[in-house]
Scaffold this active site. Structure first.
Site, PDB file in Angstrom:
ATOM      1  N   ASP A 187     -46.110 -14.595 -60.953  1.00 13.63           N
ATOM      2  CA  ASP A 187     -45.104 -13.784 -61.572  1.00 13.63           C
ATOM      3  C   ASP A 187     -44.136 -14.383 -62.637  1.00 13.63           C
ATOM      4  O   ASP A 187     -43.039 -14.538 -62.763  1.00 13.63           O
ATOM      5  CB  ASP A 187     -43.969 -13.431 -60.625  1.00 13.63           C
ATOM      6  CG  ASP A 187     -44.396 -12.617 -59.567  1.00 13.63           C
ATOM      7  OD1 ASP A 187     -45.534 -12.370 -59.468  1.00 13.63           O
ATOM      8  OD2 ASP A 187     -43.556 -11.927 -58.762  1.00 13.63           O
ATOM      9  N   HIS A 213     -43.694  -2.694 -61.401  1.00 11.08           N
ATOM     10  CA  HIS A 213     -42.767  -1.875 -60.635  1.00 11.08           C
ATOM     11  C   HIS A 213     -42.791  -0.332 -61.629  1.00 11.08           C
ATOM     12  O   HIS A 213     -42.654  -0.324 -62.918  1.00 11.08           O
ATOM     13  CB  HIS A 213     -41.363  -2.152 -60.516  1.00 11.08           C
ATOM     14  CG  HIS A 213     -41.251  -3.441 -59.541  1.00 11.08           C
ATOM     15  ND1 HIS A 213     -41.994  -3.580 -58.162  1.00 11.08           N
ATOM     16  CD2 HIS A 213     -40.532  -4.482 -59.317  1.00 11.08           C
ATOM     17  CE1 HIS A 213     -41.692  -4.519 -57.594  1.00 11.08           C
ATOM     18  NE2 HIS A 213     -40.582  -5.350 -58.438  1.00 11.08           N
ATOM     19  N   CYS A 235     -41.020 -14.800 -54.281  1.00  6.33           N
ATOM     20  CA  CYS A 235     -42.538 -14.400 -54.386  1.00  6.33           C
ATOM     21  C   CYS A 235     -43.545 -15.631 -54.302  1.00  6.33           C
ATOM     22  O   CYS A 235     -44.438 -15.524 -53.637  1.00  6.33           O
ATOM     23  CB  CYS A 235     -42.667 -13.755 -55.571  1.00  6.33           C
ATOM     24  SG  CYS A 235     -41.947 -12.177 -55.539  1.00  6.33           S
ATOM     25  N   ALA A 281     -40.762 -16.913 -58.021  1.00  4.02           N
ATOM     26  CA  ALA A 281     -39.538 -17.897 -58.018  1.00  4.02           C
ATOM     27  C   ALA A 281     -39.958 -18.518 -56.525  1.00  4.02           C
ATOM     28  O   ALA A 281     -40.221 -17.884 -55.423  1.00  4.02           O
ATOM     29  CB  ALA A 281     -38.347 -17.573 -57.983  1.00  4.02           C
ATOM     30  N   HIS A 325     -36.480  -4.438 -63.144  1.00  2.40           N
ATOM     31  CA  HIS A 325     -37.228  -5.798 -63.628  1.00  2.40           C
ATOM     32  C   HIS A 325     -38.618  -5.299 -63.436  1.00  2.40           C
ATOM     33  O   HIS A 325     -38.872  -4.547 -62.658  1.00  2.40           O
ATOM     34  CB  HIS A 325     -36.993  -6.995 -62.886  1.00  2.40           C
ATOM     35  CG  HIS A 325     -37.157  -7.025 -61.390  1.00  2.40           C
ATOM     36  ND1 HIS A 325     -36.580  -6.362 -60.509  1.00  2.40           N
ATOM     37  CD2 HIS A 325     -38.655  -7.395 -60.817  1.00  2.40           C
ATOM     38  CE1 HIS A 325     -37.117  -6.525 -59.264  1.00  2.40           C
ATOM     39  NE2 HIS A 325     -38.171  -7.082 -59.438  1.00  2.40           N
ATOM     40  N   ASP A 370     -45.284  -8.851 -60.889  1.00  2.21           N
ATOM     41  CA  ASP A 370     -44.569  -7.595 -60.391  1.00  2.21           C
ATOM     42  C   ASP A 370     -44.924  -6.610 -61.265  1.00  2.21           C
ATOM     43  O   ASP A 370     -44.533  -6.877 -62.511  1.00  2.21           O
ATOM     44  CB  ASP A 370     -43.084  -8.193 -60.400  1.00  2.21           C
ATOM     45  CG  ASP A 370     -42.401  -8.132 -58.987  1.00  2.21           C
ATOM     46  OD1 ASP A 370     -43.016  -8.015 -57.978  1.00  2.21           O
ATOM     47  OD2 ASP A 370     -40.874  -8.418 -58.812  1.00  2.21           O
ATOM     48  N   SER A 387     -36.762  -1.604 -55.068  1.00  4.72           N
ATOM     49  CA  SER A 387     -36.016  -3.054 -55.031  1.00  4.72           C
ATOM     50  C   SER A 387     -34.665  -3.060 -55.788  1.00  4.72           C
ATOM     51  O   SER A 387     -34.128  -3.993 -55.846  1.00  4.72           O
ATOM     52  CB  SER A 387     -36.966  -4.159 -55.237  1.00  4.72           C
ATOM     53  OG  SER A 387     -37.320  -4.017 -56.534  1.00  4.72           O
ATOM     54  N   LYS A 397     -48.550  -6.195 -58.091  1.00 10.51           N
ATOM     55  CA  LYS A 397     -47.904  -5.737 -56.672  1.00 10.51           C
ATOM     56  C   LYS A 397     -46.715  -5.085 -56.973  1.00 10.51           C
ATOM     57  O   LYS A 397     -46.044  -5.146 -58.116  1.00 10.51           O
ATOM     58  CB  LYS A 397     -47.578  -7.165 -55.839  1.00 10.51           C
ATOM     59  CG  LYS A 397     -46.839  -8.200 -56.592  1.00 10.51           C
ATOM     60  CD  LYS A 397     -46.697  -9.506 -55.794  1.00 10.51           C
ATOM     61  CE  LYS A 397     -45.911 -10.580 -56.799  1.00 10.51           C
ATOM     62  NZ  LYS A 397     -44.468 -10.276 -56.793  1.00 10.51           N
ATOM     63  N   GLU A 415     -41.469  -2.721 -51.229  1.00  9.71           N
ATOM     64  CA  GLU A 415     -41.191  -3.964 -51.905  1.00  9.71           C
ATOM     65  C   GLU A 415     -42.348  -4.704 -51.718  1.00  9.71           C
ATOM     66  O   GLU A 415     -43.113  -4.897 -50.332  1.00  9.71           O
ATOM     67  CB  GLU A 415     -40.095  -4.501 -51.534  1.00  9.71           C
ATOM     68  CG  GLU A 415     -39.605  -5.851 -51.801  1.00  9.71           C
ATOM     69  CD  GLU A 415     -39.806  -6.098 -53.620  1.00  9.71           C
ATOM     70  OE1 GLU A 415     -40.456  -5.625 -54.102  1.00  9.71           O
ATOM     71  OE2 GLU A 415     -38.540  -6.719 -53.921  1.00  9.71           O
TER      72      GLU A 415
HETATM   73 ZN   LIG Z   1     -39.717  -7.240 -58.160  1.00 14.60          ZN
END
Ligand SMILES: [Zn+2]
Length: 191
Positions: free
Chosen positions: A12, A52, A132, A128, A69, A50, A58, A93, A100
């Protein structure tokens, strides 16, 4: 385990998690150079992201913990060019609006893909530490991979002070190993 059976997971490293992004991790860009050095130690570089849809569960607007985000189609979802340019494979993902996913193994087929490629050992860095990276490393152990996290290649959100070090301890208890830095390229195991 030889280089040929080792993969790097760059977790990420995306614009929204870097300084200036909507969910910036302090000093997050510091992971890029170590990850690039680590790429020299492995046969396969996998970048997770990530990814989304708008209105993901989330997000705060839906009662989740995070500001919006890494929304698909926005610049915030972009992987840092220094990582994008070394990635052999990109794993997305959190693509289901109602689910989530902190781990790069969650619903992505990553474990099977790595096994098919002969991977036995995984080196992890990225963002982080307390979300993740933690979830991805724990999942890698659960999937049976030797898993090593490189401390100079991770940074934590620290929503609560100490979250980063607590995540490291949790990973350690699960059998994840740690080292401080990327190796000197001259010491890489020949494949
Ligand atoms: Zn996320």
């Amino acid at each position: 385990v030889s280089r040929a059976r080792t993969a790097l997971l760059a977790v990420d490293v995306q614009r929204d998690f870097l300084p200036g992004g909507s969910l910036a991790v302090s000093d997050g860009e510091a992971v890029v150079a170590p990850l690039r050095a680590l790429a020299a130690e492995v046969a396969l570089v996998v970048a997770t992201r990530d990814f989304h849809p708008p209105h993901h569960c989330s997000f705060i607007e839906r009662g989740g913990p995070w500001p919006a985000h890494c929304v698909i189609g926005t610049s915030g979802a972009a992987i840092h060019p220094g990582i994008d340019s070394i990635a052999d494979l990109i794993v997305s993902k959190g693509t289901d609006p109602d689910v989530e996913a902190y781990s790069g193994f969650d619903g992505t087929g990553l474990a099977g893909m790595l096994r098919s490629a002969g991977v036995e050992r995984i080196v992890v860095g990225g963002l982080a530490t307390d979300y993740c990276v933690r979830a991805t490393s724990l999942a890698a152990r659960s999937e049976g991979f030797d898993t090593e996290v490189v401390l100079e290649a991770i940074r934590a959100v620290e929503a609560q002070p100490g979250d980063g070090s607590r995540a490291v301890e949790e990973m350690r208890r699960a059998g994840v190993t740690f080292r401080d830095t990327a190796r000197d390229g001259s010491s890489v195991t020949a494949s």
